[in-house]
Write a protein that holds these residues in place. Sequence first.
Motif, PDB file in Angstrom:
ATOM      1  N   VAL A 250       0.835  -1.202   0.000  1.00 56.50           N
ATOM      2  CA  VAL A 250       0.000   0.000   0.000  1.00 56.50           C
ATOM      3  C   VAL A 250       0.872   1.255   0.000  1.00 56.50           C
ATOM      4  CG1 VAL A 250      -1.983  -1.076   1.120  1.00 56.50           C
ATOM      5  CG2 VAL A 250      -0.213  -0.011   2.532  1.00 56.50           C
ATOM      6  N   GLY A 251       2.157   1.088  -0.277  1.00 57.45           N
ATOM      7  CA  GLY A 251       3.057   2.228  -0.292  1.00 57.45           C
ATOM      8  C   GLY A 251       3.219   2.831  -1.670  1.00 57.45           C
ATOM      9  N   ALA A 252       3.707   2.008  -2.610  1.00 54.91           N
ATOM     10  CA  ALA A 252       3.979   2.492  -3.958  1.00 54.91           C
ATOM     11  C   ALA A 252       2.928   2.072  -4.976  1.00 54.91           C
ATOM     12  CB  ALA A 252       5.348   1.983  -4.414  1.00 54.91           C
ATOM     13  N   THR A 278       3.934  -1.617   3.623  1.00 56.45           N
ATOM     14  CA  THR A 278       4.246  -0.494   2.750  1.00 56.45           C
ATOM     15  C   THR A 278       5.695  -0.567   2.297  1.00 56.45           C
ATOM     16  OG1 THR A 278       4.453   1.915   2.541  1.00 56.45           O
ATOM     17  CG2 THR A 278       4.648   1.002   4.770  1.00 56.45           C
ATOM     18  N   ALA A 279       5.896  -0.442   0.996  1.00 59.91           N
ATOM     19  CA  ALA A 279       7.249  -0.424   0.462  1.00 59.91           C
ATOM     20  C   ALA A 279       7.997   0.839   0.876  1.00 59.91           C
ATOM     21  CB  ALA A 279       7.201  -0.519  -1.068  1.00 59.91           C
ATOM     22  N   ASP A 280       7.258   1.858   1.253  1.00 63.87           N
ATOM     23  CA  ASP A 280       7.826   3.155   1.619  1.00 63.87           C
ATOM     24  C   ASP A 280       7.861   3.293   3.138  1.00 63.87           C
ATOM     25  OD1 ASP A 280       8.544   5.779   2.007  1.00 63.87           O
ATOM     26  OD2 ASP A 280       6.943   6.627   0.755  1.00 63.87           O
ATOM     27  N   ALA A 281       9.029   3.079   3.720  1.00 61.70           N
ATOM     28  CA  ALA A 281       9.147   3.144   5.179  1.00 61.70           C
ATOM     29  C   ALA A 281       8.812   4.521   5.725  1.00 61.70           C
ATOM     30  CB  ALA A 281      10.562   2.751   5.601  1.00 61.70           C
ATOM     31  N   GLY A 282       8.930   5.542   4.886  1.00 60.89           N
ATOM     32  CA  GLY A 282       8.616   6.895   5.326  1.00 60.89           C
ATOM     33  C   GLY A 282       7.144   7.111   5.621  1.00 60.89           C
ATOM     34  N   GLN A 283       6.289   6.188   5.160  1.00 60.45           N
ATOM     35  CA  GLN A 283       4.857   6.313   5.428  1.00 60.45           C
ATOM     36  C   GLN A 283       4.451   5.780   6.796  1.00 60.45           C
ATOM     37  OE1 GLN A 283       2.983   4.218   2.201  1.00 60.45           O
ATOM     38  NE2 GLN A 283       3.135   5.940   0.790  1.00 60.45           N
ATOM     39  N   ALA A 284       5.351   5.065   7.458  1.00 65.39           N
ATOM     40  CA  ALA A 284       4.981   4.382   8.702  1.00 65.39           C
ATOM     41  C   ALA A 284       4.478   5.350   9.766  1.00 65.39           C
ATOM     42  CB  ALA A 284       6.175   3.583   9.231  1.00 65.39           C
ATOM     43  N   SER A 285       5.128   6.484   9.898  1.00 67.45           N
ATOM     44  CA  SER A 285       4.729   7.444  10.932  1.00 67.45           C
ATOM     45  C   SER A 285       3.290   7.908  10.729  1.00 67.45           C
ATOM     46  CB  SER A 285       5.683   8.644  10.929  1.00 67.45           C
ATOM     47  OG  SER A 285       5.293   9.587  11.902  1.00 67.45           O
TER      48      SER A 285
END
Length: 325
Positions: A250-252, A278-285
């Motif tokens: 659900v990231g990219a 999520t492939a994008d770790a920056g979305q975790a927050s």
Amino acid sequence: MVGLQPSGSSTRLAAQVGAQHLGGVIYLGGWSGGTASMARTSARLQAAAHGSLLVAADQEGGEVQQLRGPGFDRMPSARTQATLGTTAEQAAVRTWSRQLARAGVTINLAPVADTVPTSLGEANQPIGRYHRDFAPGSPSTNARYVAAFVRGSVAGGVMPTLKHFPGLGRVTGNTDVTTTGTTDSTTRAGDPYLAPFEAGIAAGAPVVMVSSARYPRIDPANQAMFSRAVVTGLLRGDLGFRGVVITDDVGAARAVAAVPVGQRATRFIAAGGDIVLTADAGQASTMLGAIAAKRAQSRSFAAQVDAAAARVMDLKAHAGLVRCG
């Protein structure tokens, strides 16, 4: 669960794992350093989580084998695996899974349990194009090989994942890169194409990945991963699955690009899901903040979060990643 690319910093991600109490990491992008190198990376990440981290890979075979190099066999495609016979397939998967285990991988996001109709073939972009299904047009053959893959993976010490529920075989578009052609107007409750998922569950698969495609004959309003009818009704209810449910990326992924980042997490949990990938770790927050905010506002959602956490902890305990008492 967040992604780590070969170009990324495992040291930086380990710090994020520790600070945000993330539950898992998935290796993406194609790693070629071999088992010894991956074991060191996995150990660094595990240390940040006190040994409780789910470390995942997409290790199906053929075009989809994220970990390669010394210590990893080159895995044939699922189509080729289906020429081995189920006994030989199970033995081969056990060997490949032991290689993953030596690399510190605890969960494999495989096997593919989708069935592509022969009439669609390689026009099916996510599966058929790359020969990721065991047998085109034959859910019964797919079911036998999915079960063999599951048994081999478990025997090799790695938890398998059935994907992409309730099936990506009847779409044309790849949900990773498009929203066009990602509606399956055929699949329904009781569909024969669900047989490989049922077989994998019966063989002991502890995790099921839900797709981001649409299935209007099951739920006309929501994508599968955001659908209570799919996750709670069909998968947990009709198929009797009691394990952990994880999202496809659900990231990219283009299929969910229009959904606000925080809602990608909260809507999945509200549908009955457990692990947001999520492939994008920056979305975790953003996702963690959205979960916490909705949890504080809704008792029913809080109960769903607690139930999801309990299922994930049970999975980790079964894998020897956490201990109770």
